[in-house]
Design a protein around this motif. Sequence first.
Motif, mmCIF file in Angstrom:
data_model
loop_
_atom_site.group_PDB
_atom_site.id
_atom_site.type_symbol
_atom_site.label_atom_id
_atom_site.label_comp_id
_atom_site.label_asym_id
_atom_site.label_seq_id
_atom_site.Cartn_x
_atom_site.Cartn_y
_atom_site.Cartn_z
ATOM 1 N N LYS A 25 0.832 -1.213 0.000
ATOM 2 C CA LYS A 25 0.000 0.000 0.000
ATOM 3 C C LYS A 25 0.864 1.259 0.000
ATOM 4 C CE LYS A 25 -3.813 2.200 2.516
ATOM 5 N NZ LYS A 25 -4.699 2.117 3.712
ATOM 6 N N THR A 26 1.928 1.255 0.807
ATOM 7 C CA THR A 26 2.852 2.389 0.846
ATOM 8 C C THR A 26 3.561 2.539 -0.499
ATOM 9 O OG1 THR A 26 3.223 2.082 3.217
ATOM 10 C CG2 THR A 26 4.862 3.368 2.012
ATOM 11 N N LEU A 27 3.955 1.430 -1.065
ATOM 12 C CA LEU A 27 4.639 1.439 -2.360
ATOM 13 C C LEU A 27 3.761 2.075 -3.435
ATOM 14 C CD1 LEU A 27 7.018 0.372 -4.163
ATOM 15 C CD2 LEU A 27 5.644 -1.688 -4.481
ATOM 16 N N ILE A 28 2.505 1.655 -3.497
ATOM 17 C CA ILE A 28 1.575 2.201 -4.488
ATOM 18 C C ILE A 28 1.352 3.689 -4.244
ATOM 19 C CG2 ILE A 28 -0.807 2.092 -5.335
ATOM 20 C CD1 ILE A 28 -0.736 -0.921 -4.729
ATOM 21 N N ARG A 29 1.214 4.070 -2.966
ATOM 22 C CA ARG A 29 1.032 5.487 -2.632
ATOM 23 C C ARG A 29 2.204 6.323 -3.134
ATOM 24 N NH1 ARG A 29 2.044 8.003 2.430
ATOM 25 N NH2 ARG A 29 4.059 6.962 2.205
ATOM 26 N N ASN A 30 3.417 5.826 -2.901
ATOM 27 C CA ASN A 30 4.609 6.569 -3.316
ATOM 28 C C ASN A 30 4.697 6.697 -4.834
ATOM 29 O OD1 ASN A 30 5.259 6.782 -0.636
ATOM 30 N ND2 ASN A 30 6.977 5.361 -0.695
ATOM 31 N N ALA A 289 11.723 18.596 -14.371
ATOM 32 C CA ALA A 289 11.575 18.035 -13.025
ATOM 33 C C ALA A 289 12.747 18.423 -12.153
ATOM 34 C CB ALA A 289 11.471 16.518 -13.106
ATOM 35 N N SER A 290 12.425 18.825 -10.925
ATOM 36 C CA SER A 290 13.473 19.096 -9.941
ATOM 37 C C SER A 290 13.356 18.162 -8.739
ATOM 38 C CB SER A 290 13.409 20.544 -9.459
ATOM 39 O OG SER A 290 12.171 20.798 -8.799
ATOM 40 N N ASP A 291 12.205 17.520 -8.597
ATOM 41 C CA ASP A 291 12.003 16.586 -7.493
ATOM 42 C C ASP A 291 11.146 15.412 -7.982
ATOM 43 O OD1 ASP A 291 12.331 15.567 -4.959
ATOM 44 O OD2 ASP A 291 11.501 17.292 -3.920
ATOM 45 N N VAL A 292 11.007 14.395 -7.143
ATOM 46 C CA VAL A 292 10.334 13.176 -7.580
ATOM 47 C C VAL A 292 8.870 13.400 -7.933
ATOM 48 C CG1 VAL A 292 11.877 11.556 -6.429
ATOM 49 C CG2 VAL A 292 9.978 12.552 -5.143
ATOM 50 N N ASP A 333 19.213 7.083 -6.599
ATOM 51 C CA ASP A 333 18.943 8.374 -5.964
ATOM 52 C C ASP A 333 17.462 8.727 -6.035
ATOM 53 O OD1 ASP A 333 21.575 8.750 -5.285
ATOM 54 O OD2 ASP A 333 22.054 10.029 -6.989
ATOM 55 N N THR A 334 16.843 8.426 -7.177
ATOM 56 C CA THR A 334 15.409 8.709 -7.324
ATOM 57 C C THR A 334 14.604 7.895 -6.319
ATOM 58 O OG1 THR A 334 15.719 9.156 -9.690
ATOM 59 C CG2 THR A 334 13.479 8.705 -8.943
ATOM 60 N N ARG A 335 14.945 6.636 -6.159
ATOM 61 C CA ARG A 335 14.238 5.791 -5.197
ATOM 62 C C ARG A 335 14.481 6.265 -3.767
ATOM 63 N NH1 ARG A 335 16.298 0.195 -5.773
ATOM 64 N NH2 ARG A 335 17.984 0.999 -4.500
ATOM 65 N N ASP A 336 15.727 6.626 -3.450
ATOM 66 C CA ASP A 336 16.044 7.089 -2.091
ATOM 67 C C ASP A 336 15.276 8.368 -1.761
ATOM 68 O OD1 ASP A 336 17.731 4.957 -1.797
ATOM 69 O OD2 ASP A 336 19.581 6.088 -2.132
ATOM 70 N N ARG A 337 15.217 9.287 -2.719
ATOM 71 C CA ARG A 337 14.478 10.529 -2.479
ATOM 72 C C ARG A 337 12.981 10.251 -2.354
ATOM 73 N NH1 ARG A 337 13.471 15.053 0.030
ATOM 74 N NH2 ARG A 337 12.225 16.533 -1.190
ATOM 75 N N LEU A 338 12.475 9.340 -3.170
ATOM 76 C CA LEU A 338 11.055 8.994 -3.097
ATOM 77 C C LEU A 338 10.719 8.374 -1.744
ATOM 78 C CD1 LEU A 338 8.310 8.821 -4.433
ATOM 79 C CD2 LEU A 338 9.039 6.723 -5.575
ATOM 80 N N GLU A 339 11.596 7.530 -1.242
ATOM 81 C CA GLU A 339 11.399 6.951 0.086
ATOM 82 C C GLU A 339 11.420 8.043 1.160
ATOM 83 O OE1 GLU A 339 11.172 3.561 1.729
ATOM 84 O OE2 GLU A 339 9.980 3.740 -0.098
ATOM 85 N N GLU A 340 12.324 9.020 0.993
ATOM 86 C CA GLU A 340 12.413 10.121 1.953
ATOM 87 C C GLU A 340 11.119 10.935 1.944
ATOM 88 O OE1 GLU A 340 15.947 13.127 3.174
ATOM 89 O OE2 GLU A 340 15.239 13.330 1.113
ATOM 90 N N VAL A 341 10.585 11.194 0.767
ATOM 91 C CA VAL A 341 9.323 11.938 0.654
ATOM 92 C C VAL A 341 8.191 11.140 1.288
ATOM 93 C CG1 VAL A 341 7.585 12.761 -0.985
ATOM 94 C CG2 VAL A 341 10.001 13.264 -1.383
ATOM 95 N N GLY A 342 8.169 9.814 1.045
ATOM 96 C CA GLY A 342 7.133 8.963 1.633
ATOM 97 C C GLY A 342 7.169 8.963 3.150
ATOM 98 N N LYS A 343 8.366 8.901 3.727
ATOM 99 C CA LYS A 343 8.496 8.929 5.190
ATOM 100 C C LYS A 343 8.085 10.286 5.744
ATOM 101 C CE LYS A 343 12.151 5.440 5.294
ATOM 102 N NZ LYS A 343 13.593 5.179 5.496
ATOM 103 N N ASN A 344 8.374 11.343 4.992
ATOM 104 C CA ASN A 344 7.942 12.686 5.382
ATOM 105 C C ASN A 344 6.423 12.735 5.477
ATOM 106 O OD1 ASN A 344 6.922 15.454 4.887
ATOM 107 N ND2 ASN A 344 9.067 16.014 4.665
ATOM 108 N N MET A 345 5.744 12.149 4.504
ATOM 109 C CA MET A 345 4.275 12.129 4.501
ATOM 110 C C MET A 345 3.733 11.270 5.639
ATOM 111 S SD MET A 345 3.580 11.872 0.390
ATOM 112 C CE MET A 345 1.793 11.909 0.576
ATOM 113 N N ASP A 346 4.392 10.144 5.903
ATOM 114 C CA ASP A 346 3.954 9.281 7.009
ATOM 115 C C ASP A 346 4.031 10.013 8.343
ATOM 116 O OD1 ASP A 346 3.496 7.172 5.276
ATOM 117 O OD2 ASP A 346 5.490 6.302 5.549
#
Length: 437
Positions: A25-30, A289-292, A333-346
């Motif tokens: 679910k988190t993966l799909i959200r991201n 694009a400048s961010d994910v 790097d794209t995946r790492d930043r996307l994970e960082e954004v996802g954790k920020n939202m969580d």
Amino acid sequence: MNYIPNILFAIALIAGFGYFAKNVKTLIRNIKLGQDVDVSDNKSQRWKNMTRIALGQSKMVKRPIAGILHVVVYVGFIIINIEVLEIIIDGLFGTHRIFLSILPESIYGFLIGSFEVLAILVFISVTIFWIRRNIIKIQRFWKSEMTSWPKNDANYILYFEMVLMALFLIMNATDVHFQSLNSGNIISQYISPWFSGLPETSIHVIERTAWWFHILGILVFLNYLYFSKHLHILLAFPNTYYGKVKPKGQLNNLESVTKEVKMMMDPNVDPFAAPAEGAETEIPAKFGASDVQDLSWVQLLNAYTCTECGRCTSECPANLTGKKLSPRKIMMDTRDRLEEVGKNMDANNGEFKDDGKQLLGDYITAEELWACTTCNACVEACPVSIDPLSIIIEMRRYLVMEQSAAPVELNNMMTNIENNGAPWPYNQMDRLNWKDE
């Protein structure tokens, strides 16, 4: 009391699949944080690509040694996991090798025998992978972006696979009833003598222990996927389906730019017309694009699908000539930043709070982006249809169209084209003077 193992098994099963579902679910959200893009075209070609590339492993075998070993592991895991269904039924209902009571002994023996052969082949293949990575130290596994976690993650996966295959064979070798059938124990019959001197109760304990650790190991491995590069086991299929079907050299047009050009060419459009009274002012779309969040969801799917195999980087001419660019790093790097954004939202009840960071600059530098020759070698090399070039192009667009931060050489070239109709700093009347030299 006899039901306690079944209850514990059910709890472990629910916990394992429940946590996996939460991660999915988190993966799909991201992934859905990306911009929408229409990929509903060429359905027949997309199905062919998925069947040929993801299921058929057609691009893996272009490098025969790694390709064949990967096919063995891939086929082995798919087929051996049929046996997991029997384990789940046995664990829930307290039966023992339930399929043996349903299928003829010869068929059941053939199935388990096939599983055992595949298990030993998987074990050997994974061992060779470990040797290639840690002893031979193939160069693409030791690039600068392969820091402690990527290197350790790859080894953890290999250890997982070794242990799971070993537990499966030990489980069969110590199952006295199964060994007495003398059918299907093609490999385990040679392991069984290792335990022949032990009391029957001890052998039974070893069998049950191997059985429990095998299924629990599978559940742990299933949930480890989300945190590892092995997520491509699940995502390779949708990624190859949604992969690029247009010619590799064809770039997409920015809709906003296309709209502006059409307006410029339309004699009926008044460029100075003011918006109608009361009309909502449309916020201009960001160029590039400048961010994910500025990338498409397909590009974010690409990032999660990356296997970190390094084939893209090993084929990249910029990287081979010492430039900083590594297509694999772009995806990581794209995946790492996307994970960082996802954790920020969580951490903020599903809302992204500006953290002062972005993909461009904090993860990927302009130097890396401008080193790319746009040759598409990375796209061609990827075994699961990942397109690092599309991300590079979008970030370049941002640099040029939003920040006017193109390299001096490129700015000079564009100025010359505008003034002289050619990239060279010569008057149009002098463009053919070279023929007289």
